[in-house]
Design a protein around this motif. Structure first.
Motif, PDB file in Angstrom:
ATOM      1  N   MET A  93     -23.788 -67.743  61.861  1.00 27.94           N
ATOM      2  CA  MET A  93     -22.802 -67.051  61.756  1.00 27.94           C
ATOM      3  C   MET A  93     -22.870 -65.871  60.724  1.00 27.94           C
ATOM      4  SD  MET A  93     -20.252 -68.559  63.331  1.00 27.94           S
ATOM      5  CE  MET A  93     -18.424 -68.480  62.536  1.00 27.94           C
ATOM      6  N   ILE A  94     -22.411 -64.689  61.047  1.00 23.35           N
ATOM      7  CA  ILE A  94     -22.789 -63.409  60.331  1.00 23.35           C
ATOM      8  C   ILE A  94     -21.454 -62.984  59.629  1.00 23.35           C
ATOM      9  CG2 ILE A  94     -23.756 -61.245  60.624  1.00 23.35           C
ATOM     10  CD1 ILE A  94     -24.966 -61.933  63.054  1.00 23.35           C
ATOM     11  N   ILE A  95     -21.438 -62.441  58.305  1.00 26.94           N
ATOM     12  CA  ILE A  95     -19.971 -62.096  58.047  1.00 26.94           C
ATOM     13  C   ILE A  95     -19.944 -60.665  58.046  1.00 26.94           C
ATOM     14  CG2 ILE A  95     -18.632 -61.993  55.717  1.00 26.94           C
ATOM     15  CD1 ILE A  95     -19.950 -64.580  55.140  1.00 26.94           C
ATOM     16  N   TYR A  96     -19.143 -60.141  58.540  1.00 28.79           N
ATOM     17  CA  TYR A  96     -19.089 -58.667  58.820  1.00 28.79           C
ATOM     18  C   TYR A  96     -17.695 -58.012  57.997  1.00 28.79           C
ATOM     19  CZ  TYR A  96     -22.502 -58.290  62.536  1.00 28.79           C
ATOM     20  OH  TYR A  96     -23.591 -58.426  63.377  1.00 28.79           O
ATOM     21  N   ASP A  97     -17.918 -56.979  57.519  1.00 33.63           N
ATOM     22  CA  ASP A  97     -16.681 -56.177  56.898  1.00 33.63           C
ATOM     23  C   ASP A  97     -16.031 -55.439  58.090  1.00 33.63           C
ATOM     24  OD1 ASP A  97     -17.234 -57.067  54.346  1.00 33.63           O
ATOM     25  OD2 ASP A  97     -18.354 -55.398  53.753  1.00 33.63           O
ATOM     26  N   LEU A  98     -14.835 -55.734  58.154  1.00 34.85           N
ATOM     27  CA  LEU A  98     -13.907 -54.842  59.204  1.00 34.85           C
ATOM     28  C   LEU A  98     -12.847 -54.068  58.655  1.00 34.85           C
ATOM     29  CD1 LEU A  98     -13.922 -58.047  61.699  1.00 34.85           C
ATOM     30  CD2 LEU A  98     -15.409 -55.884  61.719  1.00 34.85           C
ATOM     31  N   ALA A  99     -12.556 -52.864  59.548  1.00 36.70           N
ATOM     32  CA  ALA A  99     -11.242 -52.084  58.866  1.00 36.70           C
ATOM     33  C   ALA A  99     -10.474 -51.958  60.218  1.00 36.70           C
ATOM     34  CB  ALA A  99     -11.872 -50.790  58.380  1.00 36.70           C
ATOM     35  N   CYS A 100      -9.207 -52.138  60.164  1.00 34.52           N
ATOM     36  CA  CYS A 100      -8.369 -51.742  61.289  1.00 34.52           C
ATOM     37  C   CYS A 100      -7.793 -50.241  61.245  1.00 34.52           C
ATOM     38  CB  CYS A 100      -7.361 -52.687  61.517  1.00 34.52           C
ATOM     39  SG  CYS A 100      -6.146 -52.431  60.150  1.00 34.52           S
ATOM     40  N   THR A 101      -7.191 -49.749  62.420  1.00 31.86           N
ATOM     41  CA  THR A 101      -6.870 -48.266  62.571  1.00 31.86           C
ATOM     42  C   THR A 101      -5.793 -48.257  61.485  1.00 31.86           C
ATOM     43  OG1 THR A 101      -5.595 -49.093  64.479  1.00 31.86           O
ATOM     44  CG2 THR A 101      -7.601 -48.121  64.823  1.00 31.86           C
ATOM     45  N   ALA A 102      -5.286 -49.141  61.171  1.00 28.87           N
ATOM     46  CA  ALA A 102      -3.916 -49.284  60.204  1.00 28.87           C
ATOM     47  C   ALA A 102      -4.232 -49.131  58.644  1.00 28.87           C
ATOM     48  CB  ALA A 102      -2.833 -50.159  60.306  1.00 28.87           C
ATOM     49  N   GLY A 103      -5.641 -49.252  58.360  1.00 28.36           N
ATOM     50  CA  GLY A 103      -6.097 -49.046  57.151  1.00 28.36           C
ATOM     51  C   GLY A 103      -6.617 -50.366  56.354  1.00 28.36           C
ATOM     52  N   HIS A 104      -6.238 -51.470  57.118  1.00 22.82           N
ATOM     53  CA  HIS A 104      -6.640 -52.874  56.230  1.00 22.82           C
ATOM     54  C   HIS A 104      -7.837 -53.224  56.554  1.00 22.82           C
ATOM     55  CE1 HIS A 104      -2.264 -53.470  57.824  1.00 22.82           C
ATOM     56  NE2 HIS A 104      -2.323 -53.599  56.529  1.00 22.82           N
ATOM     57  N   ARG A 105      -8.696 -53.705  55.323  1.00 21.97           N
ATOM     58  CA  ARG A 105      -9.727 -54.176  55.422  1.00 21.97           C
ATOM     59  C   ARG A 105     -10.074 -55.611  55.209  1.00 21.97           C
ATOM     60  NH1 ARG A 105     -13.883 -49.912  53.967  1.00 21.97           N
ATOM     61  NH2 ARG A 105     -15.176 -51.334  53.627  1.00 21.97           N
ATOM     62  N   PHE A 106     -11.039 -56.347  55.972  1.00 21.22           N
ATOM     63  CA  PHE A 106     -11.148 -57.744  55.685  1.00 21.22           C
ATOM     64  C   PHE A 106     -12.615 -58.038  56.186  1.00 21.22           C
ATOM     65  CE2 PHE A 106      -9.465 -56.880  59.940  1.00 21.22           C
ATOM     66  CZ  PHE A 106     -10.072 -57.886  60.874  1.00 21.22           C
ATOM     67  N   GLU A 107     -12.692 -59.362  56.125  1.00 16.26           N
ATOM     68  CA  GLU A 107     -14.198 -60.059  56.335  1.00 16.26           C
ATOM     69  C   GLU A 107     -13.809 -60.903  57.619  1.00 16.26           C
ATOM     70  OE1 GLU A 107     -15.961 -61.837  53.064  1.00 16.26           O
ATOM     71  OE2 GLU A 107     -16.600 -60.087  52.262  1.00 16.26           O
ATOM     72  N   ALA A 108     -14.848 -61.180  58.507  1.00 15.99           N
ATOM     73  CA  ALA A 108     -14.801 -61.974  59.594  1.00 15.99           C
ATOM     74  C   ALA A 108     -16.097 -62.465  59.855  1.00 15.99           C
ATOM     75  CB  ALA A 108     -14.310 -61.216  60.842  1.00 15.99           C
ATOM     76  N   CYS A 109     -16.199 -63.833  60.295  1.00 16.34           N
ATOM     77  CA  CYS A 109     -17.441 -64.251  60.713  1.00 16.34           C
ATOM     78  C   CYS A 109     -17.450 -64.371  62.280  1.00 16.34           C
ATOM     79  CB  CYS A 109     -17.429 -66.022  60.428  1.00 16.34           C
ATOM     80  SG  CYS A 109     -17.518 -66.129  58.403  1.00 16.34           S
ATOM     81  N   LEU A 110     -18.831 -63.834  62.676  1.00 13.55           N
ATOM     82  CA  LEU A 110     -18.995 -63.750  64.154  1.00 13.55           C
ATOM     83  C   LEU A 110     -20.123 -64.597  64.662  1.00 13.55           C
ATOM     84  CD1 LEU A 110     -18.336 -60.019  64.389  1.00 13.55           C
ATOM     85  CD2 LEU A 110     -16.714 -61.769  65.019  1.00 13.55           C
ATOM     86  N   GLY A 111     -20.375 -65.143  65.716  1.00 12.29           N
ATOM     87  CA  GLY A 111     -21.493 -65.854  65.985  1.00 12.29           C
ATOM     88  C   GLY A 111     -22.842 -65.046  66.304  1.00 12.29           C
ATOM     89  N   SER A 112     -22.502 -63.844  66.695  1.00 11.94           N
ATOM     90  CA  SER A 112     -23.598 -63.076  67.002  1.00 11.94           C
ATOM     91  C   SER A 112     -23.092 -61.436  66.883  1.00 11.94           C
ATOM     92  CB  SER A 112     -23.873 -63.312  68.575  1.00 11.94           C
ATOM     93  OG  SER A 112     -24.586 -62.065  69.111  1.00 11.94           O
ATOM     94  N   MET A 113     -24.415 -60.690  66.584  1.00 10.89           N
ATOM     95  CA  MET A 113     -23.922 -59.186  66.447  1.00 10.89           C
ATOM     96  C   MET A 113     -23.459 -58.604  67.739  1.00 10.89           C
ATOM     97  SD  MET A 113     -27.814 -57.702  66.104  1.00 10.89           S
ATOM     98  CE  MET A 113     -27.890 -56.191  66.975  1.00 10.89           C
ATOM     99  N   PHE A 114     -23.430 -59.475  68.777  1.00  9.71           N
ATOM    100  CA  PHE A 114     -23.067 -58.890  70.227  1.00  9.71           C
ATOM    101  C   PHE A 114     -21.580 -59.362  70.435  1.00  9.71           C
ATOM    102  CE2 PHE A 114     -27.771 -59.357  70.562  1.00  9.71           C
ATOM    103  CZ  PHE A 114     -27.949 -57.867  70.651  1.00  9.71           C
ATOM    104  N   ASP A 115     -20.868 -60.105  69.586  1.00 11.70           N
ATOM    105  CA  ASP A 115     -19.551 -60.483  69.662  1.00 11.70           C
ATOM    106  C   ASP A 115     -18.698 -59.475  69.290  1.00 11.70           C
ATOM    107  OD1 ASP A 115     -20.599 -63.082  70.376  1.00 11.70           O
ATOM    108  OD2 ASP A 115     -19.715 -63.724  68.394  1.00 11.70           O
TER     109      ASP A 115
END
Length: 130
Positions: free
Chosen positions: A1-23
């Motif tokens: 699992m890889i933890i990524y920092d994400l931002a949505c187009t509305a301006g919210h920021r959060f972290e998400a765990c993804l199984g691979s960098m290609f997900d």
């Protein structure tokens, strides 16, 4: 699992765990699409394995003339280092016994298991045995 920092187009920021960098990126809780953003940069920390065997005192004066607190501190540090070297053998270095370390072998000691004839010929005469 890889933890990524994400931002949505509305301006919210959060972290998400993804199984691979290609997900694909998950959608935000608000339903907007997201993109990956760089994580914060940590400039203050540095990895340090602590003192090694070469740093350990080798004389009576180096141990504070047998000071119990100094001996206890070095014993704790070397016990910690041994556990680290068990997990990461590349930190242990060459632990073979040294057979010769003076004269021609001052720059590179002769160790147990070295091929004796070419090593001695190179150290003594500056060339490989022919």
């Amino acid at each position: 699992m890889i933890i990524y920092d994400l931002a949505c187009t509305a301006g919210h920021r959060f972290e998400a765990c993804l199984g691979s960098m290609f997900d694909p990126n998950p959608d935000c809780g608000c339903g907007a699409s997201t993109s990956r953003v760089p994580s914060r940069l940590n400039l203050g920390g540095a990895a340090n394995a602590g003192p090694g065997r070469d740093d350990m005192p080798t004389t009576w004066h180096g141990t504070g003339q047998g000071d119990p607190a100094t001996l206890k501190a070095w014993h704790g540090a070397m016990t910690k280092r041994e556990r680290l070297e068990e997990r990461y053998p590349e930190l242990a270095g060459d632990r073979r016994p040294i057979l010769a370390h003076e004269g021609a072998f001052a720059g590179r000691p002769l160790r147990a298991g070295d091929d004796l004839v070419p090593t001695v010929a190179k150290a003594a005469f500056g060339k490989e045995e022919s």
